[in-house]
Design an enzyme around this catalytic site. Structure first.
Site, PDB file in Angstrom:
ATOM      1  N   LYS A 132      29.738  33.675  48.465  1.00  0.00           N
ATOM      2  CA  LYS A 132      30.967  33.158  47.850  1.00  0.00           C
ATOM      3  C   LYS A 132      32.043  33.114  48.931  1.00  0.00           C
ATOM      4  O   LYS A 132      31.955  33.844  49.916  1.00  0.00           O
ATOM      5  CB  LYS A 132      31.408  34.090  46.715  1.00  0.00           C
ATOM      6  N   ASP A 172      34.885  26.055  42.914  1.00  0.00           N
ATOM      7  CA  ASP A 172      35.193  27.139  41.974  1.00  0.00           C
ATOM      8  C   ASP A 172      36.665  26.908  41.604  1.00  0.00           C
ATOM      9  O   ASP A 172      37.153  25.768  41.737  1.00  0.00           O
ATOM     10  CB  ASP A 172      34.959  28.519  42.633  1.00  0.00           C
TER      11      ASP A 172
END
Ligand code: NDP
Length: 452
Positions: A132, A172
């Site tokens: 991430k 995201d």
């Protein structure tokens, strides 16, 4: 033979050590607790997993990169943000996971998201590891040109750490199609390579997969439908509260309507909208995706059926289902008590870790079907992996084919979580099922590949 209570003690020691070694990272501690607290039965039953060092390796990212991102605004002022990429685990495939641009981003937030991603990606059954990244950059109120310059500066450092066989970022919070376009353009320019598989969430005309924008929201609704089916019910005629008004929320609302249910709310950080006729998803897309506006504008344009509640908690609106789709820890114990009082049947997490641990326990104790994010919102990353497969084969699939795959994957994830929970003595507990099933797949690969 290790007993369950010895295993629990060892896990408690490890959790204390995680807190000491990673100070000031409360979200990462929360995510580690949430997973490790459910692993005792599998560690006790399968001695190979209790091997010293296996779980310790799993909670330590393989690599963490932090970098400076300088950029100039439209007035020529220089700003300095911080960029992150945490490459958590690559036992199952290249690191895979989104980029978040939001002022709340810090190392602990990115580590919690990367840790969750490892298990989520394993649950899809596809060959992707977990990672991430992101930045504390706030895109709200920034011009297109400012967002482009920021993305170019961010990629000028990130490019050296990623690649189609190494690490494949996606979107995201704060990173959608526009940002992926600017990031991809800069990667292509710096590397002089058309390497479509280095980022997912691309535009459909230049390597993106059909249904990728829809996949997380659609997938969460499919997961909620599977949980209801398990209880002899279906989505038809159910009302739903949905939080957020971004990518995940919009396509959650769209899919609920397609399957005969009705989402009556959406929200952003300024408050929520309740629309007694049901949210008009085309109007919401126009306001949020085209005009980049706020949800109060939706309420103004919608007419008398909709009302904007500034600063309110969306969970106070009575409904059969709740699908939190904004951000972490947005649904606490009080909200869970309100949902239960109002007769909620299922809560399915579109966002990552939106329910606090206390809220999850209360919902489960009250008999509400609870779908944890790492299972329920895995549709997005699953279709990202299908985008990588299409890029690799230099082809593109029809929307129908991608949606069929997405449906199969979400149903498989539901079955896997359900069966795993049964196998380890926790029937109906999707949290335990998801954590153990994800863990087993990653742990098997790590054991086979030696101590690295
Ligand atoms: P978007 O940026 O498209 O939308 C985010 C929405 O959540 C906005 O309405 C935003 O409101 C709201 N929000 C964000 N932060 C906060 C906050 N601190 N307080 C209140 N509201 C907030 O993001 P996505 O829809 O892509 O992501 C939503 C969630 O889903 C995240 O948890 C993400 O990690 C998760 N997720 C996303 C996937 C994807 O494919 N995009 C895949 C799997 C999970 P505002 O504009 O006011 O900030």
């Amino acid at each position: 033979m290790t007993t369950r209570s010895e295993t629990r003690t060892a896990l408690d020691h490890l959790l204390t050590e995680i807190e000491h070694r990673n100070p000031a990272q409360p979200e990462f501690h929360q995510a580690a607790h949430e997973v490790l607290e459910t692993l005792a039965p599998v560690l006790a039953a399968r001695p190979e997993y209790a091997e010293p060092g296996l779980v310790e390796r799993l909670v330590e990212p393989e690599r963490q990169v932090i970098f400076r991102v300088p950029w100039q605004d439209d007035q020529g002022r220089v700003h300095v943000n911080r960029g992150f990429r945490v490459e958590f685990n690559s036992a199952l495939g290249p690191y895979k996971g989104g980029l978040r641009f939001h002022p709340s981003v810090n190392l602990g937030v990115i580590k919690f998201l990367g840790f969750e991603q490892v298990f989520k990606n394993a649950l899809t059954g596809l060959g992707i590891g977990g990672g991430k990244g992101g930045s504390d950059f706030d895109p709200h109120g920034r011009s297109d040109a400012e967002v482009m310059r920021f993305c170019q500066s961010f990629m000028t450092e990130l490019y050296r750490h990623i690649g189609e066989h190494t690490d494949v970022p996606a979107g995201d919070i704060g990173v959608g199609g526009r940002e992926i376009g600017y990031l991809f353009g800069q990667y292509r320019r710096i590397t002089n390579r058309w390497e479509a598989g280095v980022l997912t969430g691309k535009g459909a005309g230049w390597g993106g997969s059909l249904i990728r924008p829809e996949a997380t929201g659609y997938g969460n609704v499919l997961f909620a439908a599977a949980m209801l089916r398990e209880r002899g019910e279906d989505l038809e005629g159910q009302t739903a509260v949905v939080s957020g008004s971004g990518n995940v929320a919009i396509y959650t609302i769209e899919k609920l309507a397609a399957l005969g249910a009705n989402a009556v709310t959406c929200s952003d950080s300024s408050g929520y909208v309740v629309d007694e006729k049901g949210i008009d998803v085309e109007l919401l897309k126009q306001v949020k995706e085209v005009e980049r506006g706020r949800v109060d504008t939706y309420a103004e344009r919608r007419g008398s059926s909709a009302r904007f509640v500034p600063g309110g908690r969306v969970w106070e609106v009575p409904a059969d289902l709740a699908l939190p789709s904004a951000t972490q820890n947005e649904l606490d114990e009080n909200d869970a008590a309100t949902l239960v009082r109002n007769g909620v049947k299922a809560v399915s997490e579109g966002a990552n870790m939106p329910a606090t641990p206390e809220a999850v326990h209360l919902l489960q104790r009250s008999g509400v079907a609870f779908g944890p994010g790492k299972a329920a919102n895995a549709g997005g990353v699953a279709v990202s992996a299908l985008e990588m497969a299409q890029n690799h084969a230099r082809t593109s699939w029809t929307a129908a084919r991608v949606e069929e795959e997405l449906t199969r994957i979400m149903n498989d994830i539901h079955t896997t979580c359900h069966e795993t929970a049964d196998r380890y003595g926790a029937p109906g507990d999707y949290v335990t099922g998801a954590n153990i099933a994800g863990f087993e797949r990653v742990a098997d690969a790590m054991l086979a590949q030696g101590v690295i």
